[in-house]
Design a protein around this motif. Structure first.
Motif, PDB file in Angstrom:
ATOM      1  N   VAL A  46      55.861  23.341  40.715  1.00 38.66           N
ATOM      2  CA  VAL A  46      55.458  22.022  40.207  1.00 38.66           C
ATOM      3  C   VAL A  46      55.407  21.106  41.430  1.00 38.66           C
ATOM      4  CG1 VAL A  46      56.035  20.110  38.668  1.00 38.66           C
ATOM      5  CG2 VAL A  46      56.688  22.451  38.041  1.00 38.66           C
ATOM      6  N   VAL A  47      54.201  20.686  41.843  1.00 36.37           N
ATOM      7  CA  VAL A  47      54.110  19.872  43.061  1.00 36.37           C
ATOM      8  C   VAL A  47      53.959  18.380  42.771  1.00 36.37           C
ATOM      9  CG1 VAL A  47      53.357  21.714  44.606  1.00 36.37           C
ATOM     10  CG2 VAL A  47      51.644  20.450  43.291  1.00 36.37           C
ATOM     11  N   HIS A  48      53.524  18.047  41.554  1.00 32.54           N
ATOM     12  CA  HIS A  48      53.531  16.630  41.168  1.00 32.54           C
ATOM     13  C   HIS A  48      54.093  16.517  39.762  1.00 32.54           C
ATOM     14  CE1 HIS A  48      51.561  15.116  44.667  1.00 32.54           C
ATOM     15  NE2 HIS A  48      50.530  15.919  44.506  1.00 32.54           N
ATOM     16  N   THR A  93      51.109  15.925  35.979  1.00 31.92           N
ATOM     17  CA  THR A  93      51.790  17.164  36.351  1.00 31.92           C
ATOM     18  C   THR A  93      50.803  18.025  37.134  1.00 31.92           C
ATOM     19  OG1 THR A  93      53.103  17.096  34.329  1.00 31.92           O
ATOM     20  CG2 THR A  93      52.939  19.230  35.448  1.00 31.92           C
ATOM     21  N   GLU A  94      51.203  18.478  38.303  1.00 29.89           N
ATOM     22  CA  GLU A  94      50.322  19.372  39.054  1.00 29.89           C
ATOM     23  C   GLU A  94      51.088  20.615  39.446  1.00 29.89           C
ATOM     24  OE1 GLU A  94      47.744  17.577  42.074  1.00 29.89           O
ATOM     25  OE2 GLU A  94      47.986  19.419  43.252  1.00 29.89           O
ATOM     26  N   LEU A  95      50.469  21.754  39.135  1.00 28.28           N
ATOM     27  CA  LEU A  95      51.075  23.045  39.453  1.00 28.28           C
ATOM     28  C   LEU A  95      50.281  23.680  40.573  1.00 28.28           C
ATOM     29  CD1 LEU A  95      51.251  24.162  35.736  1.00 28.28           C
ATOM     30  CD2 LEU A  95      53.234  23.571  37.130  1.00 28.28           C
ATOM     31  N   LYS A  96      50.983  24.272  41.519  1.00 31.10           N
ATOM     32  CA  LYS A  96      50.328  24.998  42.608  1.00 31.10           C
ATOM     33  C   LYS A  96      50.567  26.487  42.397  1.00 31.10           C
ATOM     34  CE  LYS A  96      50.444  25.650  47.616  1.00 31.10           C
ATOM     35  NZ  LYS A  96      51.202  25.372  48.852  1.00 31.10           N
ATOM     36  N   LEU A  97      49.490  27.244  42.266  1.00 32.70           N
ATOM     37  CA  LEU A  97      49.590  28.691  42.072  1.00 32.70           C
ATOM     38  C   LEU A  97      49.131  29.395  43.339  1.00 32.70           C
ATOM     39  CD1 LEU A  97      48.964  27.388  39.135  1.00 32.70           C
ATOM     40  CD2 LEU A  97      48.438  29.738  38.482  1.00 32.70           C
ATOM     41  N   THR A  98      49.940  30.294  43.828  1.00 35.22           N
ATOM     42  CA  THR A  98      49.589  31.066  45.021  1.00 35.22           C
ATOM     43  C   THR A  98      49.611  32.547  44.668  1.00 35.22           C
ATOM     44  OG1 THR A  98      50.724  29.399  46.348  1.00 35.22           O
ATOM     45  CG2 THR A  98      50.168  31.468  47.449  1.00 35.22           C
ATOM     46  N   LEU A  99      48.491  33.174  44.830  1.00 30.83           N
ATOM     47  CA  LEU A  99      48.425  34.614  44.548  1.00 30.83           C
ATOM     48  C   LEU A  99      49.097  35.371  45.681  1.00 30.83           C
ATOM     49  CD1 LEU A  99      47.339  37.005  42.871  1.00 30.83           C
ATOM     50  CD2 LEU A  99      45.247  36.877  44.221  1.00 30.83           C
ATOM     51  N   LEU A 100      50.142  36.117  45.362  1.00 33.15           N
ATOM     52  CA  LEU A 100      50.871  36.856  46.393  1.00 33.15           C
ATOM     53  C   LEU A 100      50.376  38.288  46.505  1.00 33.15           C
ATOM     54  CD1 LEU A 100      54.476  35.652  45.443  1.00 33.15           C
ATOM     55  CD2 LEU A 100      52.978  34.716  47.219  1.00 33.15           C
ATOM     56  N   GLU A 101      50.057  38.872  45.358  1.00 33.03           N
ATOM     57  CA  GLU A 101      49.754  40.301  45.368  1.00 33.03           C
ATOM     58  C   GLU A 101      49.065  40.681  44.068  1.00 33.03           C
ATOM     59  OE1 GLU A 101      52.388  44.471  45.593  1.00 33.03           O
ATOM     60  OE2 GLU A 101      53.347  42.543  45.251  1.00 33.03           O
TER      61      GLU A 101
END
Lengths: 188, 188
Positions: free
Chosen positions: B158-160, B169-177
């Motif tokens: 949750v970045v904001h 509300t801002e969510l940051k999604l990072t694809l790892l694998e």
């Protein structure tokens, strides 16, 4: 007294005016809450108390939404109050309707049956919890909390529960006291 | 890749196929859960962990419902996955849609902004919780849990957060694998 059909229409249209989330998300979130309480208290009777306490707080908030959005006018007597709960209240908040049964001999008692109870979807109780954990006890608290805000002290019990093999969820409401006929003073 | 308008229609019609409860009932129940965790753990960082853990379990269930009811076909890439989450997933379960932003330089990262976040209605954080308690952390768990079931290991933050004064509300999604391109074997 409003007819059942008219209350049902009132419930349907009040439901449409609400914002919604999926029933499944709610059910799973409620399940997480119950599990957490079981881990915390390791005592089903205490979990029942906690669920009722939380329900009570929630009921005190929901009654405001109910009064604002249901467009239900003052209920004549306890029987009508129960019809309104079953056909409008449950519909607005849980998306389901209940059916009321009452005996003329006991005008201060009524039973509300929920053929479908979203709280119970995907739930199975371990044997040792059956008959002890009242999984739906939050409803007891919600009804007591909400009704107290409209000057009715009511006892509520879950008397039938599909989780222990009953056909449907049945709640027994007993009117104990009408606290005050006057509206409460503005709390300025 | 499906257009945004078509995904929006998909989200709307999937939402209509779901059973619903009132958003307010859900919000208040979630609030009870967070409060209970705060009482239990007396440590906001641990509450965040617990919310994520619960969300993870919920996400693993919701993905089945999502695949069954959304009628979304396989997503082409991570950007499309994020559009589907924002326009179909959030719509189906929380009743709201998100907007996705992504930079071409970082195809494995996307941001989803929820202009409206039902979890936060009626919520105010005490000062000492601000910046420490991630009140919406259940969403982090839900997304991680659900995406892992479709073979994507993703980090979510949750970045904001409007509870600390941000606009949305801002969510940051990072694809790892991508765990495995094959569907998982039937677990008979």
């Amino acid at each position: 007294m409003s007819s059942k059909a008219s209350l049902q229409r009132t419930g349907d249209s009040a439901f449409k005016r609400m914002d919604h989330v999926s029933s499944e998300l709610f059910t799973l979130t409620y399940g997480s809450l119950v599990l957490q309480l079981i881990e915390d208290f390791e005592d089903y009777a205490e979990v029942n108390n906690q669920l009722e306490r939380m329900g009570n707080n929630i009921g005190q908030r929901l009654i405001e939404e109910f009064l604002a959005k249901s467009r239900v006018s003052k209920c004549g007597d306890f029987a009508e109050t129960c019809e309104v709960i079953a056909l409008v209240g449950f519909r607005m908040f849980l998306g389901v309707t209940g059916t009321v049964s009452q005996s003329a001999k006991e005008p201060h008692v009524c039973h509300i049956t929920l053929a479908s109870n979203p709280l119970l979807d995907f739930v199975e109780l371990p044997d040792e919890a059956k008959g002890v954990l009242q999984y739906s006890n939050i409803l007891v608290g919600v009804l007591k909390g909400a009704l107290e805000m409209v000057q009715m002290r009511v006892d509520v019990e879950v008397v039938h529960d599909p989780l222990v093999g009953d056909e449907a969820t049945e709640l027994k409401l007993t009117l104990l006291e009408i606290i005050n006929d006057e509206p409460p003073p503005d709390d300025e």
